[in-house]
Design an enzyme around this catalytic site. Sequence first.
Site, PDB file in Angstrom:
ATOM      1  N   TYR A 141     -20.885  94.714 -88.552  1.00 14.01           N
ATOM      2  CA  TYR A 141     -19.815  94.813 -89.543  1.00 14.01           C
ATOM      3  C   TYR A 141     -19.151  96.187 -89.537  1.00 14.01           C
ATOM      4  CZ  TYR A 141     -21.427  90.410 -91.639  1.00 14.01           C
ATOM      5  OH  TYR A 141     -21.777  89.106 -91.857  1.00 14.01           O
ATOM      6  N   LYS A 192     -32.593  88.528 -82.718  1.00 15.23           N
ATOM      7  CA  LYS A 192     -32.160  87.599 -81.665  1.00 15.23           C
ATOM      8  C   LYS A 192     -32.428  88.314 -80.336  1.00 15.23           C
ATOM      9  CE  LYS A 192     -30.104  83.727 -80.405  1.00 15.23           C
ATOM     10  NZ  LYS A 192     -30.757  82.415 -80.581  1.00 15.23           N
ATOM     11  N   ASP A 224     -32.140  81.964 -85.446  1.00 14.48           N
ATOM     12  CA  ASP A 224     -31.849  80.526 -85.538  1.00 14.48           C
ATOM     13  C   ASP A 224     -33.051  79.769 -86.101  1.00 14.48           C
ATOM     14  OD1 ASP A 224     -32.980  81.452 -83.182  1.00 14.48           O
ATOM     15  OD2 ASP A 224     -32.127  79.889 -81.915  1.00 14.48           O
ATOM     16  N   ASP A 248     -26.772  88.747 -94.218  1.00 14.45           N
ATOM     17  CA  ASP A 248     -25.673  88.194 -95.013  1.00 14.45           C
ATOM     18  C   ASP A 248     -25.818  86.674 -95.090  1.00 14.45           C
ATOM     19  OD1 ASP A 248     -23.265  87.868 -96.282  1.00 14.45           O
ATOM     20  OD2 ASP A 248     -22.014  88.440 -94.584  1.00 14.45           O
ATOM     21  N   ASP A 252     -27.720  84.255 -98.318  1.00  6.27           N
ATOM     22  CA  ASP A 252     -26.960  83.225 -99.040  1.00  6.27           C
ATOM     23  C   ASP A 252     -27.648  81.868 -98.955  1.00  6.27           C
ATOM     24  OD1 ASP A 252     -24.993  84.955 -99.881  1.00  6.27           O
ATOM     25  OD2 ASP A 252     -23.356  83.611 -99.324  1.00  6.27           O
TER      26      ASP A 252
END
Length: 359
Positions: A141, A192, A224, A248, A252
């Site tokens: 980000y 990952k 994943d 992020d 959620d």
Amino acid sequence: MGRRILVLPGDYIGPEIMAEAVRVLETVNERFTLGLSLEHGLLGGAAIDEHGVPLPDATLQAARDADAILLGAVGGPKWDNVERHLRPERGLLGLRSQLELFGNLRPAILYPQLADASSLKPEVVAGLDILIVRELTGGIYFGEPRGIRTLENGERQGFNTYVYSESEIRRIGHLAFGLARQRDRRVCSVDKSNVLEVTVLWREVMEEVARDYPDVALSHMYVDNAAMQLVRAPKQFDVMVTGNMFGDILSDAAAMLTGSIGMLPSASLDKNGRGMYEPCHGSAPDIAGQGKANPLATILSVAMMLRYTLDEADAAAAIEQAVSDVLDQGLRTPDIAAAGQRAVSTRDMGAAVVAALRG
Ligand code: NAD
């Protein structure tokens, strides 16, 4: 010396939920003789209306001087047409970056009394208590270079940079392991590393950090699989630590396991453990001024503040117990009420928590 708390109610339901959280904070301040002094400030739309900017200098200075910040929520349609750099949310982002709040703590706790509110089967989620620790100021980000460029053949190409330095990984690692020591002593680091070199480094540094915490178990999971496990068997996790983007998304997803955004607190911490505490939800303009907002996320943010910045675990536990007690009594704001169940107002819910605290 007394410790200072900066209270920033914000916009729309912000002042309504904050009024109840402050009542709860004042109650524990007295009952546990915490010696906290509260100061109020303006942030977001409220600050725009008063000073023309979302983060006035006075608020920033008060935030720097405070031991902890308690925030309601900012933003809403009233300020939809102000210039981009003056939007209410900019005040919040400015505060996070100015104070270097790199560690975002998002607990996903499902009180057994509310297990029916989840979209998952009650037995899968009842009693869920996980803590997601997300790196908040680095990763893809913020990585440079970034942008959209036009290639020689005329095709446009978008690009971002996923970058983490060792020191950034190490400090979020230490935060997660330290927090695990206050819980079930298990950290699951999410990466990952089968595809992304930056997370190969992430995994290596987490292994190094783990050596300082022989009493905490470290495991690794690809993102994943972590997403899948969160909806398959979420209770297997204690603390999850991950980078900005994965955090992020996963936080959620974890929040929705609990089914009720009005119940979820959060914290953003700096390297000294000072921080800003706020509910996960926004300013809910659709229900503002109607006494319908659930104040429990903000009240539980007060509990987090007491536990993580002020080192007052007993007072924190008392608030969490009081919240559980009012749920046991059957009190529900509209967002957590079952169909046909009578709902109480923001004010009544706050008053019930205060009454439970006073025993
Ligand atoms: P929201 O979280 O404000 O609302 C989403 C839905 O959840 C709405 O239906 C709302 O009524 C409900 N809800 C939220 N909090 C509730 C509570 N405590 N009790 C009961 N119901 C609740 O998200 P949104 O509608 O996307 O955003 C509204 C405004 O809030 C926007 O301006 C947005 O930018 C801002 N926002 C601020 C923050 C923050 O201050 N940290 C976070 C998210 C959104």
